[in-house]
Write an enzyme that holds these catalytic residues in place. Structure first.
Site, short mmCIF file in Angstrom:
data_model
loop_
_atom_site.label_atom_id
_atom_site.label_comp_id
_atom_site.label_asym_id
_atom_site.label_seq_id
_atom_site.Cartn_x
_atom_site.Cartn_y
_atom_site.Cartn_z
CB CYS A 109 -0.92 -0.07 1.22
SG CYS A 109 -1.57 1.50 1.79
CB CYS A 129 0.48 1.86 4.13
SG CYS A 129 -1.25 1.37 4.02
#
Ligand SMILES: [Zn+2]
Length: 144
Positions: free
Chosen positions: A69, A72
């Site tokens: 991600c 993230c």
């Protein structure tokens, strides 16, 4: 009578009772003598999650993330910086939802990153989407 705060040692997982007025004095674990706060988010897994939720008197802010991600990864340094500023009043932790799919499912994580603030083992607030350090801190403080 002295107020004490229960804290789980991030090194040996023992529960410590620290006089609350000494939280700012770099407390160490009574069992293994590791520092109870290191200025870094800790890793939570299905093995240690319940112990942290049950035996910490301070709120725990969890970043549900995954290695694939992009947002993230972008947020990771901001989250680490927030740990430095929010300890010892808040414990910051990360859960890798790729490795810990049960924990992600249990908390109904629909998108990542998702931040959940826990107090006394219960969800107090959640936020979906990446935030910068200042916004993380402001968001946490608005709920504690
Ligand atoms: Zn310890």
């Amino acid at each position: 009578m002295q107020n004490t705060t229960h804290l789980v040692c991030t090194h040996c997982q023992a529960t410590n009772r620290i006089p609350t007025e000494r939280l700012n004095d770099a407390p160490k674990c009574g069992k293994c003598h590791a520092y109870l706060f290191t200025g870094q988010p800790i890793e939570l897994t299905s093995t240690n999650f319940q112990n942290y939720m049950a035996n910490n008197d301070i709120p725990i802010l969890v970043d549900f993330w995954a290695p694939w991600c992009g947002p993230c990864k972008m947020m990771a340094p901001y989250f680490a910086e927030a740990a430095k500023q929010l300890e010892p009043h808040i414990r910051l932790a990360k859960i890798n939802t790729e490795d810990e799919q049960q924990l992600g499912a249990k908390h109904h994580i629909r998108s990542i990153p998702t931040l959940i603030l826990f107090g006394g083992g219960y969800e107090i607030a959640r936020h979906a989407g990446a935030m910068g350090t200042v916004d993380i801190i402001r968001w946490v403080q608005s709920h504690t």
